[in-house]
Motif scaffolding. Structure first.
Motif, PDB file in Angstrom:
ATOM      1  N   LEU A  99      -1.607  -8.761  -2.722  1.00 41.51           N
ATOM      2  CA  LEU A  99      -2.907  -8.989  -3.353  1.00 41.51           C
ATOM      3  C   LEU A  99      -2.953  -8.287  -4.699  1.00 41.51           C
ATOM      4  O   LEU A  99      -3.465  -8.840  -5.696  1.00 41.51           O
ATOM      5  CB  LEU A  99      -4.027  -8.487  -2.436  1.00 41.51           C
ATOM      6  CG  LEU A  99      -5.440  -8.813  -2.889  1.00 41.51           C
ATOM      7  CD1 LEU A  99      -5.649 -10.317  -2.933  1.00 41.51           C
ATOM      8  CD2 LEU A  99      -6.491  -8.180  -1.991  1.00 41.51           C
ATOM      9  N   SER A 117      -1.079 -10.384  -7.120  1.00 40.18           N
ATOM     10  CA  SER A 117      -1.817 -11.610  -7.457  1.00 40.18           C
ATOM     11  C   SER A 117      -2.965 -11.296  -8.410  1.00 40.18           C
ATOM     12  O   SER A 117      -3.148 -11.957  -9.442  1.00 40.18           O
ATOM     13  CB  SER A 117      -2.345 -12.237  -6.174  1.00 40.18           C
ATOM     14  OG  SER A 117      -3.033 -13.415  -6.468  1.00 40.18           O
ATOM     15  N   LEU A 118      -3.742 -10.261  -8.101  1.00 38.88           N
ATOM     16  CA  LEU A 118      -4.879  -9.925  -8.943  1.00 38.88           C
ATOM     17  C   LEU A 118      -4.421  -9.470 -10.316  1.00 38.88           C
ATOM     18  O   LEU A 118      -5.038  -9.782 -11.334  1.00 38.88           O
ATOM     19  CB  LEU A 118      -5.732  -8.834  -8.276  1.00 38.88           C
ATOM     20  CG  LEU A 118      -6.380  -9.242  -6.941  1.00 38.88           C
ATOM     21  CD1 LEU A 118      -7.258  -8.110  -6.405  1.00 38.88           C
ATOM     22  CD2 LEU A 118      -7.214 -10.485  -7.109  1.00 38.88           C
ATOM     23  N   ILE A 173      -3.639 -12.401 -12.345  1.00 36.87           N
ATOM     24  CA  ILE A 173      -4.879 -13.035 -12.823  1.00 36.87           C
ATOM     25  C   ILE A 173      -5.433 -12.267 -14.009  1.00 36.87           C
ATOM     26  O   ILE A 173      -5.930 -12.861 -14.984  1.00 36.87           O
ATOM     27  CB  ILE A 173      -5.881 -13.117 -11.674  1.00 36.87           C
ATOM     28  CG1 ILE A 173      -5.396 -14.148 -10.651  1.00 36.87           C
ATOM     29  CG2 ILE A 173      -7.245 -13.549 -12.186  1.00 36.87           C
ATOM     30  CD1 ILE A 173      -6.185 -14.167  -9.390  1.00 36.87           C
ATOM     31  N   VAL A 206     -11.393  -4.722 -16.652  1.00 35.22           N
ATOM     32  CA  VAL A 206     -12.272  -4.467 -15.504  1.00 35.22           C
ATOM     33  C   VAL A 206     -11.609  -4.963 -14.226  1.00 35.22           C
ATOM     34  O   VAL A 206     -11.683  -4.328 -13.173  1.00 35.22           O
ATOM     35  CB  VAL A 206     -13.638  -5.161 -15.720  1.00 35.22           C
ATOM     36  CG1 VAL A 206     -14.463  -5.133 -14.447  1.00 35.22           C
ATOM     37  CG2 VAL A 206     -14.395  -4.459 -16.823  1.00 35.22           C
ATOM     38  N   GLN A 207     -10.936  -6.071 -14.355  1.00 35.32           N
ATOM     39  CA  GLN A 207     -10.230  -6.608 -13.182  1.00 35.32           C
ATOM     40  C   GLN A 207      -9.212  -5.602 -12.676  1.00 35.32           C
ATOM     41  O   GLN A 207      -9.129  -5.328 -11.474  1.00 35.32           O
ATOM     42  CB  GLN A 207      -9.537  -7.920 -13.602  1.00 35.32           C
ATOM     43  CG  GLN A 207      -8.539  -8.453 -12.625  1.00 35.32           C
ATOM     44  CD  GLN A 207      -9.155  -9.460 -11.687  1.00 35.32           C
ATOM     45  OE1 GLN A 207     -10.361  -9.678 -11.730  1.00 35.32           O
ATOM     46  NE2 GLN A 207      -8.344 -10.021 -10.816  1.00 35.32           N
ATOM     47  N   VAL A 227     -11.290  -2.375 -11.404  1.00 33.83           N
ATOM     48  CA  VAL A 227     -12.117  -2.525 -10.204  1.00 33.83           C
ATOM     49  C   VAL A 227     -11.301  -3.096  -9.041  1.00 33.83           C
ATOM     50  O   VAL A 227     -11.262  -2.536  -7.957  1.00 33.83           O
ATOM     51  CB  VAL A 227     -13.342  -3.411 -10.503  1.00 33.83           C
ATOM     52  CG1 VAL A 227     -14.119  -3.673  -9.233  1.00 33.83           C
ATOM     53  CG2 VAL A 227     -14.217  -2.721 -11.518  1.00 33.83           C
ATOM     54  N   TYR A 228     -10.625  -4.195  -9.340  1.00 35.70           N
ATOM     55  CA  TYR A 228      -9.934  -4.844  -8.241  1.00 35.70           C
ATOM     56  C   TYR A 228      -8.704  -4.068  -7.812  1.00 35.70           C
ATOM     57  O   TYR A 228      -8.597  -3.603  -6.681  1.00 35.70           O
ATOM     58  CB  TYR A 228      -9.542  -6.268  -8.639  1.00 35.70           C
ATOM     59  CG  TYR A 228     -10.534  -7.279  -8.121  1.00 35.70           C
ATOM     60  CD1 TYR A 228     -10.733  -7.398  -6.753  1.00 35.70           C
ATOM     61  CD2 TYR A 228     -11.264  -8.076  -8.971  1.00 35.70           C
ATOM     62  CE1 TYR A 228     -11.643  -8.284  -6.282  1.00 35.70           C
ATOM     63  CE2 TYR A 228     -12.169  -8.972  -8.491  1.00 35.70           C
ATOM     64  CZ  TYR A 228     -12.360  -9.080  -7.142  1.00 35.70           C
ATOM     65  OH  TYR A 228     -13.259  -9.956  -6.656  1.00 35.70           O
ATOM     66  N   VAL A 275     -10.809  -1.926  -5.280  1.00 33.86           N
ATOM     67  CA  VAL A 275     -10.990  -2.785  -4.110  1.00 33.86           C
ATOM     68  C   VAL A 275      -9.762  -2.768  -3.217  1.00 33.86           C
ATOM     69  O   VAL A 275      -9.856  -2.557  -1.997  1.00 33.86           O
ATOM     70  CB  VAL A 275     -11.319  -4.223  -4.575  1.00 33.86           C
ATOM     71  CG1 VAL A 275     -11.278  -5.184  -3.415  1.00 33.86           C
ATOM     72  CG2 VAL A 275     -12.677  -4.251  -5.230  1.00 33.86           C
ATOM     73  N   LEU A 321      -9.320   0.444  -1.532  1.00 33.39           N
ATOM     74  CA  LEU A 321     -10.270   0.527  -0.413  1.00 33.39           C
ATOM     75  C   LEU A 321      -9.750  -0.239   0.802  1.00 33.39           C
ATOM     76  O   LEU A 321      -9.812   0.228   1.945  1.00 33.39           O
ATOM     77  CB  LEU A 321     -11.604  -0.063  -0.880  1.00 33.39           C
ATOM     78  CG  LEU A 321     -12.856   0.384  -0.146  1.00 33.39           C
ATOM     79  CD1 LEU A 321     -12.981   1.893  -0.224  1.00 33.39           C
ATOM     80  CD2 LEU A 321     -14.051  -0.288  -0.761  1.00 33.39           C
ATOM     81  N   MET A 322      -9.191  -1.385   0.519  1.00 29.58           N
ATOM     82  CA  MET A 322      -8.677  -2.192   1.625  1.00 29.58           C
ATOM     83  C   MET A 322      -7.500  -1.510   2.292  1.00 29.58           C
ATOM     84  O   MET A 322      -7.371  -1.530   3.531  1.00 29.58           O
ATOM     85  CB  MET A 322      -8.245  -3.561   1.101  1.00 29.58           C
ATOM     86  CG  MET A 322      -9.441  -4.413   0.759  1.00 29.58           C
ATOM     87  SD  MET A 322      -9.011  -6.110   0.690  1.00 29.58           S
ATOM     88  CE  MET A 322     -10.603  -6.829   0.532  1.00 29.58           C
TER      89      MET A 322
END
Lengths: 123, 629, 273
Positions: free
Chosen positions: C35, C38-39, C42, C57-58, C61-62, C66, C69-70
């Motif tokens: 992930l 992939s992010l 992107i 920001v992507q 943040v991601y 994120v 966190l996952m």
């Protein structure tokens, strides 16, 4: 630049997200698939944002279509979606953890939505 | 002269008051009921008598009630001398019936409503008689229908009484539909409901014939006569009231009231005449074969009312009204006397009577007077009025009147022939019931049962004349039965009815010969084979006549059963289609709801798959149809 | 085919490829890392498309928050390090729907844009986005901040069972042992929770016993009553009694008339006549 490339990439990512949501049983993996879908949408927003200017060339903008001098809100939307995704992940993971605390598992198939008999759930 | 309002008003008000009395069998409750009933009839009688003596010209009171579009509805009283005479007859009969009922129903627990209903009945008839307005006539007409239903069905212990009441109500209702429509047409045509104004308009023939339907229902004319014989299930005083004064007379009176209109319509008169001729013969022939005392009288009423409508048809309303008055007298007498007989012997089958003459002399002589008047024996009342009717028919056969000549011939022949038949069955009734030996114990010994325990009497040891409250009305009614015919010689009475002076010419010979022939035949048959009903001479025709030419069966086969089948079909459609649709809506909704609830409880992944698949489907549909468009 | 196209194709391939691994990997942790890839790809696409701020920001943040966190969640739910057997459902419906969605969207978008050449926009700067956010979009921005606050509070409340916990009479005893994973509750809280759980368990046991005893008694009583009823019905059938008595007592239509209540008034008068 051929804008069809990011669009197709976004479509494929979205499809992968749908596939993941439906295929996965683990709640965390489902959340990951949802993130894929959100990013696909973001990608579409940004791609549209970067091409709308040239797409609108020669078109007299209407008053309602042009609220600000430069109508490139796609990026702003993308930012908003990212923020929403962050909030979603935060709450979603909190729920997952709480569920794990109750059930020692995060398998979505076992979630019973219609049985409110707490005794039976815990016993 | 506003007292004319009281003629109908007093009995109606006292009747309504009487209905509020509590029912009960003890003296304390019967007395006020009896007092109210008798007071109503008596007060009405006094008012009528007063008006008859002091009123010089017809009373007309009218007040505007309401305007519906172009139609003015009024309420009013219109009392001429003819109406007063009819009202007098109604009041007298009602008063005697009330007095008689006190004794006749001395232990009936439902006496109080009975007396009140008689008052209402009388008041409604008086309203029909005195009303100067078609609305008033209609109201009285309908109240009579309701009261007849209640009174015929009074004795609930009789198995046939409720059915008879329903039959009377329904059959007359069939005619009343026509009556209502006819009255409505008349009112709309004239633009007012005041009879005096309606009479000035040229009538619509359809309206007159529709009104005749109502008249046929109320006055028991062919083909709506079938309710009257069955109405004998009611108490005997009620039969007297219905036959003599109220119900059946109403139809004749209404035609009399509207006669200026009928004079203009030969078609309506022809219908009336044919109806009358058939009714006269039908009633007389059926009366010959009955074994039930009251049914003989009932069929004789049918026949006699036929004489009245026949007189109306041949253009002599005066003769019709005269016959109405005399018939009221002698038929009330006959029914009250028949009540005394039934009271005494506990049955109304002639085959259980016989030899009553020695035990009940008063009743016997009353019967002689009544039956003589019925048969038209001179100089009793019926002779004069019937002679009037036949004379009027003879005149009409000469042409020149409003009615077609062939109708006049029909009425005349039927009337003449029926004189003989009437004499035959009157003689048979008298001989078979009062002479010979008693057949009270029947051929099988003494343990027969009471067939008609109308007044709930046990079998007395010997028949006897009735108690005073029943005896005096009979005796008093015998006087007009015998002498009312002579009133035709009184100029005042003649003027009031516009009656011709009686002339005893050669024309009366033929009816008298037929009368003698009929009476002699009956006597000879009775004499020749003692102890056998003269009606057996009718041979194989007897069951047919006894059943009233099986008109009940015909009506049952061709009207009642198809109507019932239709009603059942409609019910089925209602239940299986209309109801089922409504209920099916509910059932379908709850089934769909259950299915949706099941879908709602799907596990999360399945639900997610369903949602996404649905979205895909919608998108595909949108793209496909969007592209197509 | 410009440089931008080539970059986008490459980055797109990376994003889609690692996305495939995200949804098919049997290792939870590996799925998380795919992930990230992939992010990140992107984010690269965003850069090519000229949305710099969104790209950063992507990443921040991601990728930074994120996914981390996952991964924490993976860790806290004690996911196995190796491959898991039971991660997936049957593939057919998911593949059908997912393939349908992908095919449909791809066809739609390809049909809409074809191989059209667009002018690449000038690289965006933070200034432009900032002006827009705090100019035209300031109200949604504020609403979003409230949403974030709500999500924050919600997440905290959800993950702390001692906040707003009600004594639920129906709730069963807590899972044995100390709460697993991340919840570092103090000893005091744990002890209190255990006391509550014990009291509740005891009370429930009491209620259950009482209910069971009552049911047993009721059943016994019912058995006795039923036995009596059957016995009684055998002795006298009440229905038959009603029917038969009513039949006998009904008035006979042709029978003798009822007794007269009084003497006939006419009887004595007959002698006078």
């Amino acid at each position: 630049m051929h804008v069809v490339i990011p669009y197709v990439v976004a479509a494929l990512l979205f499809a992968l997200g749908v596939y993941g949501v439906l295929r996965r049983r683990n709640a965390i993996l489902v959340l990951m698939a949802v993130e894929l879908m959100l990013n696909a949408v973001n990608l579409i927003l940004v791609a549209a944002d970067s091409t709308i200017k040239s797409a609108l060339t020669g078109v007299q903008p209407e008053a309602w279509a042009n609220p600000v001098p430069e109508p490139r809100a796609g990026a702003i939307f993308a930012l908003f979606v990212i923020v929403l995704a962050a909030a979603e992940v935060g709450v979603g993971l909190a729920i997952v953890l709480q569920y794990y605390r109750l059930r020692r598992a995060v398998i979505l198939d076992d979630v019973e939505l219609y049985r409110h008999d707490h005794e039976r759930v815990t016993g | 002269m506003t007292a004319a309002v009281l003629i109908a008003g007093i009995p109606l008000l006292l009747g309504i008051a009487g209905l509020l009395l509590p029912p009960g069998d003890d003296e304390g409750r019967r007395r006020p009921a009896a007092a109210l009933g008798i007071a109503g009839a008596a007060a009405s009688l006094l008012v009528t008598l007063g008006l008859l003596l002091f009123a010089r010209k017809p009373i007309e009171l009218s007040t505007h009630w309401i305007s519906l579009g172009d139609v003015d509805l009024t309420l009013g009283i219109s009392v001429g001398h003819a109406a007063l005479y009819v009202a007098l007859a109604v009041c007298v009969v009602a008063l005697f019936v009330q007095i008689y009922s006190v004794a006749y129903l001395h232990d009936d627990p439902r006496y109080a409503p009975y007396a009140a209903q008689i008052s209402l009945f009388t008041g409604a008839m008086l309203l029909v008689v005195t009303s100067g307005d078609l609305i008033g006539v209609l109201v009285g007409w309908e109240v009579m229908g309701a009261c007849s239903y209640l009174l015929i069905g009074h004795d609930r212990r009789l198995p046939e009484a409720p059915a008879a009441a329903v039959k009377a109500f329904l059959v007359t209702r069939v005619g009343d539909v026509g009556f209502l429509l006819g009255v409505a047409i008349l009112i709309v045509d004239a633009g007012t409901s005041r009879i005096a104004d309606v009479l000035t308009e040229a009538p619509h023939p359809a309206a007159l014939i529709l009104i005749l339907a109502g008249v046929a229902g109320k006055s028991a004319q062919f083909p709506l006569h079938t309710w009257l014989p069955d109405a004998m299930a009611g108490p005997t005083p009620i039969s007297a009231l219905i036959h003599a004064a109220t119900m059946v007379a109403a139809g004749v009176y209404v035609v009399f009231r509207l006669y200026p209109l009928y004079e203009q319509s030969p078609a309506a008169l022809a219908v009336l005449g044919v109806m009358a001729a058939i009714t006269i013969l039908l009633g007389a022939l059926s009366a010959m074969a009955q074994d039930d005392l009251k049914r003989v009288l009932a069929w004789s009423t049918v026949s006699q009312i036929g004489y009245m409508t026949g007189a109306l048809a041949v253009g002599s309303p005066a003769a019709a009204l005269f016959h109405l008055l005399t018939h009221a007298a002698f038929k009330a007498l006959l029914f009250l006397a028949a009540g005394a007989v039934i009271h005494a012997v506990g049955t109304n089958y002639l085959s259980r009577m016989g030899g009553l003459r020695e035990h009940m002399p008063i009743t016997f002589w009353s019967f002689v007077a009544g039956l003589g008047a019925l048969a038209g024996l001179p100089p009793l009342a019926g002779f004069w009025s019937k002679e009037n009717v036949l004379t009027a028919a003879t005149h009409a056969t000469e042409g020149g009147g409003a009615v077609p000549v062939w109708v006049a011939w029909l009425v005349w022949l039927a009337g003449l022939f029926a004189v003989g038949l009437t004499a035959w069955y009157a003689t048979r009734l008298l001989l078979w019931a009062f002479f010979g030996v008693s057949r009270a114990h029947g051929p099988d010994g003494p343990d027969w049962e009471v067939g008609f325990d109308d007044a709930r009497y046990t079998q007395p040891a010997l028949p006897h004349d009735p108690p005073a409250a029943m005896r005096w009305p009979i005796l008093l009614l015998a006087i007009p039965s015998a002498l009312l015919g002579l009133a035709a010689f009184a100029p005042g009475f003649r003027t009031a009815l516009e009656l011709d002076e009686p002339h005893l010419g050669v024309a009366i010979v033929l009816p008298l010969v037929l009368l003698a022939l009929g009476a002699t035949t009956a006597w000879w048959l009775w004499r020749e084979v003692p102890g056998v009903d003269p009606a057996t001479a009718l041979g194989p025709a007897r069951p047919l006549l006894a059943a009233g030419f099986r008109f009940d069966d015909l009506q049952d086969r061709f009207i009642v059963r198809p109507t019932r089948a239709l009603a059942r079909a409609v019910t089925t459609v209602d239940e299986k289609v209309v109801d089922a649709t409504v209920e099916g809506t509910g059932t379908t909704t709850s089934r769909v709801g259950e299915a949706l609830a099941y879908a709602h409880r799907m596990s999360l992944p399945a639900a997610a798959a369903a949602v996404l698949a649905g979205a895909l489907l919608l998108g595909a549909v949108a793209v496909l149809f969007g592209a197509a468009a | 085919m410009t440089v931008a196209d080539a970059l986008m194709l490459a980055l797109g391939a990376i994003a889609v490829g690692s996305g495939v691994f995200v949804v098919t990997s049997t290792h939870l942790v590996r799925a998380g890392f795919y992930l990230v890839v992939s992010l990140g790809a992107i984010a690269g696409l965003y850069l090519v498309l000229g949305a710099e701020l969104v790209a950063w920001v992507q990443i921040l943040v991601y990728v930074g928050a994120v996914v981390v966190l996952m991964l924490f969640a993976v860790m806290l739910t004690r996911a196995p390090i190796g491959p898991s057997k039971d991660l997936d459902r049957p593939a057919l419906p998911a593949a059908l729907i997912g393939g349908g969605v992908g095919l449909g969207l791809t066809v739609l978008l390809v049909d809409a844009f074809r191989w059209t050449e667009f002018e690449l926009p000038p690289p965006g700067t933070g200034r432009r986005v900032g002006e827009q956010i705090f100019g035209a979009w300031v109200l949604p921005f504020e609403v979003l901040s409230i949403l974030l606050l709500a999500a924050l509070v919600g997440a905290i409340v959800l993950s702390r069972p001692d906040i707003g916990a009600r004594p639920d009479p129906n709730a069963g005893p807590e899972p044995e042992g100390p709460p697993p994973g991340p919840v570092d509750e103090s000893e005091e809280v744990v002890a209190r929770l255990q006391r509550i759980a014990e009291r509740q368990a005891a009370a429930q046991q009491r209620v259950r016993d009482q209910r069971a005893a009552a049911e047993r008694a009721e059943q016994a009583e019912l058995d006795v009553v039923e036995g009596e009823l059957v016995e009684e019905a055998r002795q006298t059938d009440p229905l038959a009694d009603v029917v038969l008595r009513a039949h006998e007592a009904r008035p006979k239509p042709g029978g003798p008339p009822p007794e007269p209540k009084r003497e006939l008034p006419g009887a004595p008068e007959r002698e006078e006549d």
